[in-house]
Design a protein around this motif. Sequence first.
Motif, PDB file in Angstrom:
ATOM      1  N   ARG A 135     -12.247  31.137 -48.718  1.00 18.09           N
ATOM      2  CA  ARG A 135     -12.718  29.833 -49.120  1.00 18.09           C
ATOM      3  C   ARG A 135     -13.600  29.270 -48.039  1.00 18.09           C
ATOM      4  O   ARG A 135     -13.212  29.187 -46.889  1.00 18.09           O
ATOM      5  N   ASN A 136     -14.743  28.884 -48.472  1.00 21.20           N
ATOM      6  CA  ASN A 136     -15.672  28.302 -47.523  1.00 21.20           C
ATOM      7  C   ASN A 136     -15.393  26.810 -47.470  1.00 21.20           C
ATOM      8  O   ASN A 136     -15.646  26.075 -48.407  1.00 21.20           O
ATOM      9  N   LYS A 137     -14.860  26.368 -46.377  1.00 23.97           N
ATOM     10  CA  LYS A 137     -14.529  24.949 -46.295  1.00 23.97           C
ATOM     11  C   LYS A 137     -15.393  24.282 -45.273  1.00 23.97           C
ATOM     12  O   LYS A 137     -14.930  23.504 -44.453  1.00 23.97           O
ATOM     13  N   GLU A 138     -16.627  24.589 -45.341  1.00 25.33           N
ATOM     14  CA  GLU A 138     -17.551  24.051 -44.369  1.00 25.33           C
ATOM     15  C   GLU A 138     -17.830  22.598 -44.660  1.00 25.33           C
ATOM     16  O   GLU A 138     -18.063  22.203 -45.794  1.00 25.33           O
ATOM     17  N   LYS A 139     -17.796  21.791 -43.640  1.00 29.43           N
ATOM     18  CA  LYS A 139     -18.192  20.396 -43.794  1.00 29.43           C
ATOM     19  C   LYS A 139     -19.123  20.073 -42.648  1.00 29.43           C
ATOM     20  O   LYS A 139     -18.804  20.349 -41.504  1.00 29.43           O
ATOM     21  N   VAL A 140     -20.214  19.452 -42.983  1.00 28.48           N
ATOM     22  CA  VAL A 140     -21.225  19.181 -41.974  1.00 28.48           C
ATOM     23  C   VAL A 140     -21.307  17.686 -41.734  1.00 28.48           C
ATOM     24  O   VAL A 140     -21.358  16.902 -42.678  1.00 28.48           O
ATOM     25  N   LEU A 141     -21.315  17.302 -40.488  1.00 26.29           N
ATOM     26  CA  LEU A 141     -21.510  15.900 -40.168  1.00 26.29           C
ATOM     27  C   LEU A 141     -22.964  15.709 -39.787  1.00 26.29           C
ATOM     28  O   LEU A 141     -23.480  16.421 -38.921  1.00 26.29           O
ATOM     29  N   VAL A 142     -23.618  14.759 -40.430  1.00 24.00           N
ATOM     30  CA  VAL A 142     -25.032  14.527 -40.158  1.00 24.00           C
ATOM     31  C   VAL A 142     -25.175  13.144 -39.547  1.00 24.00           C
ATOM     32  O   VAL A 142     -24.817  12.141 -40.160  1.00 24.00           O
ATOM     33  N   THR A 143     -25.678  13.101 -38.325  1.00 24.18           N
ATOM     34  CA  THR A 143     -25.905  11.805 -37.685  1.00 24.18           C
ATOM     35  C   THR A 143     -27.230  11.829 -36.962  1.00 24.18           C
ATOM     36  O   THR A 143     -27.862  12.869 -36.819  1.00 24.18           O
ATOM     37  N   CYS A 144     -27.602  10.660 -36.497  1.00 25.59           N
ATOM     38  CA  CYS A 144     -28.826  10.587 -35.730  1.00 25.59           C
ATOM     39  C   CYS A 144     -28.613   9.638 -34.570  1.00 25.59           C
ATOM     40  O   CYS A 144     -27.621   8.920 -34.506  1.00 25.59           O
ATOM     41  N   ILE A 154     -26.731  30.164 -42.267  1.00 28.06           N
ATOM     42  CA  ILE A 154     -26.043  30.468 -43.526  1.00 28.06           C
ATOM     43  C   ILE A 154     -24.842  29.552 -43.686  1.00 28.06           C
ATOM     44  O   ILE A 154     -24.595  29.001 -44.749  1.00 28.06           O
ATOM     45  N   GLN A 155     -24.107  29.386 -42.613  1.00 27.66           N
ATOM     46  CA  GLN A 155     -22.886  28.596 -42.743  1.00 27.66           C
ATOM     47  C   GLN A 155     -23.180  27.127 -42.940  1.00 27.66           C
ATOM     48  O   GLN A 155     -22.472  26.454 -43.676  1.00 27.66           O
ATOM     49  N   ILE A 156     -24.208  26.640 -42.318  1.00 23.86           N
ATOM     50  CA  ILE A 156     -24.467  25.206 -42.434  1.00 23.86           C
ATOM     51  C   ILE A 156     -25.254  24.878 -43.689  1.00 23.86           C
ATOM     52  O   ILE A 156     -24.936  23.929 -44.404  1.00 23.86           O
ATOM     53  N   PHE A 157     -26.277  25.647 -43.985  1.00 26.53           N
ATOM     54  CA  PHE A 157     -27.128  25.295 -45.116  1.00 26.53           C
ATOM     55  C   PHE A 157     -26.654  25.876 -46.437  1.00 26.53           C
ATOM     56  O   PHE A 157     -27.193  25.531 -47.483  1.00 26.53           O
ATOM     57  N   GLY A 158     -25.703  26.736 -46.398  1.00 26.65           N
ATOM     58  CA  GLY A 158     -25.209  27.271 -47.654  1.00 26.65           C
ATOM     59  C   GLY A 158     -24.086  26.378 -48.176  1.00 26.65           C
ATOM     60  O   GLY A 158     -23.149  26.052 -47.466  1.00 26.65           O
ATOM     61  N   ILE A 159     -24.212  25.985 -49.408  1.00 27.80           N
ATOM     62  CA  ILE A 159     -23.209  25.097 -49.980  1.00 27.80           C
ATOM     63  C   ILE A 159     -21.997  25.939 -50.362  1.00 27.80           C
ATOM     64  O   ILE A 159     -22.145  27.003 -50.949  1.00 27.80           O
ATOM     65  N   PRO A 160     -20.813  25.478 -50.033  1.00 23.45           N
ATOM     66  CA  PRO A 160     -19.633  26.285 -50.356  1.00 23.45           C
ATOM     67  C   PRO A 160     -19.495  26.465 -51.854  1.00 23.45           C
ATOM     68  O   PRO A 160     -19.727  25.547 -52.645  1.00 23.45           O
ATOM     69  N   LYS A 161     -19.076  27.630 -52.218  1.00 20.09           N
ATOM     70  CA  LYS A 161     -18.912  27.904 -53.640  1.00 20.09           C
ATOM     71  C   LYS A 161     -17.732  27.086 -54.141  1.00 20.09           C
ATOM     72  O   LYS A 161     -16.695  27.050 -53.542  1.00 20.09           O
ATOM     73  N   GLY A 162     -17.891  26.453 -55.285  1.00 23.97           N
ATOM     74  CA  GLY A 162     -16.786  25.695 -55.823  1.00 23.97           C
ATOM     75  C   GLY A 162     -16.596  24.351 -55.153  1.00 23.97           C
ATOM     76  O   GLY A 162     -15.566  23.720 -55.307  1.00 23.97           O
ATOM     77  N   HIS A 163     -17.573  23.906 -54.436  1.00 20.22           N
ATOM     78  CA  HIS A 163     -17.476  22.577 -53.836  1.00 20.22           C
ATOM     79  C   HIS A 163     -17.516  21.539 -54.940  1.00 20.22           C
ATOM     80  O   HIS A 163     -18.127  21.739 -55.975  1.00 20.22           O
ATOM     81  N   GLN A 164     -16.852  20.417 -54.704  1.00 17.29           N
ATOM     82  CA  GLN A 164     -16.758  19.418 -55.765  1.00 17.29           C
ATOM     83  C   GLN A 164     -18.096  18.906 -56.226  1.00 17.29           C
ATOM     84  O   GLN A 164     -18.332  18.681 -57.398  1.00 17.29           O
ATOM     85  N   LYS A 165     -18.989  18.698 -55.276  1.00 11.76           N
ATOM     86  CA  LYS A 165     -20.258  18.114 -55.663  1.00 11.76           C
ATOM     87  C   LYS A 165     -21.314  19.162 -55.976  1.00 11.76           C
ATOM     88  O   LYS A 165     -22.474  18.825 -56.184  1.00 11.76           O
ATOM     89  N   HIS A 215     -20.547  34.104 -51.816  1.00  6.41           N
ATOM     90  CA  HIS A 215     -20.331  32.960 -50.932  1.00  6.41           C
ATOM     91  C   HIS A 215     -21.500  32.748 -50.004  1.00  6.41           C
ATOM     92  O   HIS A 215     -21.826  31.636 -49.640  1.00  6.41           O
ATOM     93  N   ARG A 216     -22.094  33.843 -49.668  1.00  8.68           N
ATOM     94  CA  ARG A 216     -23.131  33.773 -48.666  1.00  8.68           C
ATOM     95  C   ARG A 216     -24.486  33.455 -49.281  1.00  8.68           C
ATOM     96  O   ARG A 216     -25.250  32.663 -48.762  1.00  8.68           O
ATOM     97  N   LEU A 217     -24.750  34.111 -50.375  1.00  6.12           N
ATOM     98  CA  LEU A 217     -26.006  33.899 -51.120  1.00  6.12           C
ATOM     99  C   LEU A 217     -27.225  34.065 -50.229  1.00  6.12           C
ATOM    100  O   LEU A 217     -28.211  33.363 -50.397  1.00  6.12           O
ATOM    101  N   SER A 218     -27.154  34.973 -49.298  1.00  6.04           N
ATOM    102  CA  SER A 218     -28.316  35.124 -48.438  1.00  6.04           C
ATOM    103  C   SER A 218     -28.994  36.450 -48.719  1.00  6.04           C
ATOM    104  O   SER A 218     -28.337  37.448 -49.013  1.00  6.04           O
ATOM    105  N   VAL A 219     -30.279  36.432 -48.656  1.00  7.05           N
ATOM    106  CA  VAL A 219     -31.061  37.630 -48.929  1.00  7.05           C
ATOM    107  C   VAL A 219     -32.007  37.848 -47.765  1.00  7.05           C
ATOM    108  O   VAL A 219     -32.655  36.915 -47.303  1.00  7.05           O
TER     109      VAL A 219
END
Lengths: 316, 289
Positions: free
Chosen positions: A52-61, A182-193, B60-64
Amino acid sequence: MGKKRKHREAESDTNGSEANKEDAASERPKRTLLGWKEKPKENEDNATPGFRNKEKVLVTCSRRINFRYRHLMLNVVSLLPHCKKDNKVESKETKGATLNELVELRNCSSCLFFECRKHLDLYLWMAKCPNGPSVKFLVNAVHTMEELKLTGNHLKGSRPLLTFSANFSKDAHWMLLKEMLIQIFGIPKGHQKSKPYHDHVFAFSIVDDHIWFRNYQIAVPHNESDKVSRGSLEKMTLVEVGPRFCLNPIKIFGGSFGGPTLYENPFYVSPNQIRALQKKQKTGKYAKKVKAKTRRKMHELSNPLEPDEFADMWKE
Amino acid sequence: MPEEEMNDLDDEASDFEPESDAEEEDVKLPEAKANAIYDRDGIMDKLGDMSWPQDVPWIHRLSVDVDRGQEQEVDVNDDLARELSFYTQALEGTREAYEKLHSMGLPFLRPSDYYAEMVKTDSHMEKVKGRLLAEKRKMEEADERKKAREAKKLAKEVQAQKQKERAKQKKGEIEAVKKWRKQRQQSGFSGGDKDGDLPFDFEDGKTFERTGKKRPGVAPGDRSGGKSRQGGVKGRKGMDKKMKKRETRDSKFGFGGKKGMKKQNTAKTTDDLRGFKQSDTSGNKKRKR
């Protein structure tokens, strides 16, 4: 604190419901990487299915950010549904401990921090938060999504396809950066939004030691709902959605927002230095002029001209 | 003293110059940062730590990874080539991804009836559409203007040619009639069969038919060929009563304009009693004439 617990419960509920979708029930991670067990929001890595990809990104400036960079940040927020936008952080707190604490407070596993200095330069920090590496980039060539020349549009929250150019595997630091992207810009599969279809693609390319980011909408003319025929694959076109930016890696650190330097970009010149040099050039111009004048004077003094025969001819 | 100043300035200038030359562009300074840190082992360690395990399904990765056939030929400053390379990279990547997704049987593209929130608002897309339409219109207008210019040039030539042809034809017809008359005269008005052919071969039944080419917007019953609606003296045939009336009135009363200041009597016109009938006393008799 209560909010944190509720959130965790809600997460575990969705875990339970989503686990049914997977082949096997989610098990305890066989392999705990760096002691992540107590932090359930981190990546639960399973060798067997149930990852399960449970990545959450905090975006601040940072404060005093430029309008263009603020819009860029807002665009990034709209592209990543698994991110949390936080308030501006004070300039004193842009280093080290405070940001880490902030990320932990919000229960996130990585962070994108847009730091704008002197209203001119944008630095992007990309960090994997508890112990992961962090990278500092200088951002150039920013075009936001609001530009009317970028005409594409896509579903908000649909999972992007990530394409990388081949030279990401050429060197170690590129590989590390690729994994982080990949980890930051890829949206987790099955994410709610997240939305079900894939109608846009991110393109990361390395040209001239910079990472160029482009976001395209996939436009295929098709009549039936899901069935994209073979023929229409050729007619697939990409329309640019935006935003666009170019990242210049400055340094890679071993820890999050600090730690030992793992990589330093030898070709990087800070924009302050560039500006300083340009100014120095200008001052150099004036100094050169003055010098040339005095030199000319000396030359004239040392080599006096012969008196001209005809000098007095027209004198009254 | 001036020499000392000169020397100082010299030093400064010499200091500046090599630096500014070398570091003006922020590219390729291997000598400046030869000691840049590059801890490859550390990096690979970190990579191993933070990356997902290798057997995570691709979904999960969807990277190419797209291997561009040509290596690094893209010049950064050439915008078009650079963007094109990004585009092709994305396109290739999408195709590959599509193959994979299709083999997995997963939905790929958004069906046309799936409405959901988009990343750009509808109002924004309206603006985009407006801009695109405006651009298209500008291009079309420019094209039309160009075509009109060309057509004008061409039209002049064509018109000249047509006029020449018409003149020639007219001449030819007149000649034919003259010849026919002569022939008739010579043959003594016998009214034979010869008459039938030559002189009237131009007729073809077309002389009393006007050409269908009327100028657009002319009433079908207009027998002037649409020319009466044209302004300008060039088009007038002077056949219409209206035209004659207009012409006389114009010559007498002028073309309108400020009241009273246009026509004044000259010495000649005061004695000109052409317009007046001497015996006409139908008006007020008492009025002085």
